[in-house]
Write a protein that holds these residues in place. Structure first.
Motif, PDB file in Angstrom:
ATOM      1  N   ARG A 215    -128.277  52.684 -32.760  1.00  0.00           N
ATOM      2  CA  ARG A 215    -129.467  52.750 -31.908  1.00  0.00           C
ATOM      3  C   ARG A 215    -129.291  51.970 -30.611  1.00  0.00           C
ATOM      4  O   ARG A 215    -130.268  51.508 -30.001  1.00  0.00           O
ATOM      5  CB  ARG A 215    -130.710  52.260 -32.658  1.00  0.00           C
ATOM      6  CG  ARG A 215    -131.047  53.111 -33.871  1.00  0.00           C
ATOM      7  CD  ARG A 215    -132.347  52.683 -34.513  1.00  0.00           C
ATOM      8  NE  ARG A 215    -132.677  53.537 -35.649  1.00  0.00           N
ATOM      9  CZ  ARG A 215    -133.758  53.415 -36.398  1.00  0.00           C
ATOM     10  NH1 ARG A 215    -134.629  52.444 -36.139  1.00  0.00           N
ATOM     11  NH2 ARG A 215    -133.992  54.239 -37.413  1.00  0.00           N
TER      12      ARG A 215
ATOM     13  N   LYS B 292    -124.008  56.205 -31.795  1.00  0.00           N
ATOM     14  CA  LYS B 292    -125.256  55.949 -31.071  1.00  0.00           C
ATOM     15  C   LYS B 292    -126.455  56.075 -31.999  1.00  0.00           C
ATOM     16  O   LYS B 292    -127.423  55.312 -31.909  1.00  0.00           O
ATOM     17  CB  LYS B 292    -125.372  56.912 -29.895  1.00  0.00           C
ATOM     18  CG  LYS B 292    -124.289  56.698 -28.842  1.00  0.00           C
ATOM     19  CD  LYS B 292    -124.270  57.804 -27.785  1.00  0.00           C
ATOM     20  CE  LYS B 292    -123.145  57.587 -26.783  1.00  0.00           C
ATOM     21  NZ  LYS B 292    -123.063  58.668 -25.760  1.00  0.00           N
ATOM     22  N   ARG B 293    -126.380  57.051 -32.910  1.00  0.00           N
ATOM     23  CA  ARG B 293    -127.486  57.264 -33.838  1.00  0.00           C
ATOM     24  C   ARG B 293    -127.589  56.111 -34.836  1.00  0.00           C
ATOM     25  O   ARG B 293    -128.690  55.634 -35.134  1.00  0.00           O
ATOM     26  CB  ARG B 293    -127.293  58.588 -34.583  1.00  0.00           C
ATOM     27  CG  ARG B 293    -128.366  58.878 -35.617  1.00  0.00           C
ATOM     28  CD  ARG B 293    -128.129  60.230 -36.277  1.00  0.00           C
ATOM     29  NE  ARG B 293    -126.779  60.355 -36.803  1.00  0.00           N
ATOM     30  CZ  ARG B 293    -126.389  59.844 -37.970  1.00  0.00           C
ATOM     31  NH1 ARG B 293    -127.246  59.149 -38.710  1.00  0.00           N
ATOM     32  NH2 ARG B 293    -125.153  60.019 -38.388  1.00  0.00           N
ATOM     33  N   GLU B 294    -126.437  55.651 -35.355  1.00  0.00           N
ATOM     34  CA  GLU B 294    -126.459  54.615 -36.387  1.00  0.00           C
ATOM     35  C   GLU B 294    -126.762  53.229 -35.827  1.00  0.00           C
ATOM     36  O   GLU B 294    -127.397  52.404 -36.491  1.00  0.00           O
ATOM     37  CB  GLU B 294    -125.128  54.598 -37.142  1.00  0.00           C
ATOM     38  CG  GLU B 294    -124.902  55.833 -38.011  1.00  0.00           C
ATOM     39  CD  GLU B 294    -123.738  55.672 -38.977  1.00  0.00           C
ATOM     40  OE1 GLU B 294    -123.477  54.531 -39.409  1.00  0.00           O
ATOM     41  OE2 GLU B 294    -123.090  56.692 -39.298  1.00  0.00           O
TER      42      GLU B 294
END
Length: 232
Positions: A45, A41-43
């Motif tokens: 977005r 999710k962080r990578e």
């Protein structure tokens, strides 16, 4: 080198949504190490609900798989289906399919190694590993490095003494200066340590303790077995 299965003859990208392609390509790029869902999710977005829905779709079609990370068992960790997880994720042969340390098997292997060290009087890791292989008591083959992990665990258990050969007497068959091992205890006392302090903590049966370092992949601060023992 990553262990990689033969890729499926079908082209999975043909039927993926754009979001599924992004996630699949990211997971595949991590090869045998895989990736935690939160890192995805962080990578990428992408919104959480989009990631969750896409992962469910990719799992249902067999394009990715969820695996147990022995250091962070509460995390959802994913690999592309064509890869087998790295020992850094699974813990290697010392862990079972549920990601738990296989203490029963480790203790069995300890007893086998101890028996061979006792019979050999003085031995090296290689001679112990060779004796274990010739005994045919194990279904799978174990490398000298893996047997060395077990022998060093026996040293920590105070069952075996580590020393260096001087090339004389009982050490005559071992090159001078080479690390070797001999039994410390008598045969009728070999299991006393099982009820001692080292047996009560997970480190006492963990063959990977030699690789356990603060901040490392194997670390006291991330080991759930050590944390549970401290809580107890």
């Amino acid at each position: 080198m990553s262990k990689r299965k033969r890729p499926d003859s079908k082209a999975p990208a043909q039927s993926m949504t754009e979001q599924e392609k992004i996630l699949y390509n990211l997971i595949q790029s991590k090869q045998d190490l895989g990736i935690w869902s939160r890192d995805m999710k962080r990578e990428t977005r992408l919104p959480d609900n989009v990631v969750d829905k896409s992962l469910k779709s990719l799992l249902g079609r067999g394009l990715i798989k969820e695996v147990v990370n022995v250091q962070f068992k509460g995390r959802k960790h994913f690999l592309a289906s064509e890869f087998e997880p790295s020992p850094e994720i699974t813990g290697g042969q010392w862990y079972n399919d549920q990601g738990s340390l296989d203490s029963e098997f480790i203790n069995f292997l300890k007893d086998q190694c101890l028996k061979h060290i006792r019979n050999l009087k003085v031995s090296t890791v290689d001679t112990v590993a060779d004796a274990v292989r010739r005994s045919r008591v194990l279904k799978d083959d174990y490398s000298s490095q893996q047997i060395g992990d077990i022998v060093r665990a026996l040293v920590l258990d105070n069952d075996v003494i580590e020393m260096r050969s001087n090339g004389l007497g009982e050490f005559a068959s071992i090159p001078t200066g080479r690390v070797c091992y001999k039994c410390r205890r008598l045969p009728d006392a070999t299991k006393e340590h099982r009820v001692g302090a080292m047996a009560s903590i997970p480190c006492g049966v963990c063959p990977r303790i030699a690789h356990c370092t603060p901040g490392g992949i194997i670390s006291p601060t991330t080991c759930e077995y050590y944390r549970k023992w401290l809580d107890f």
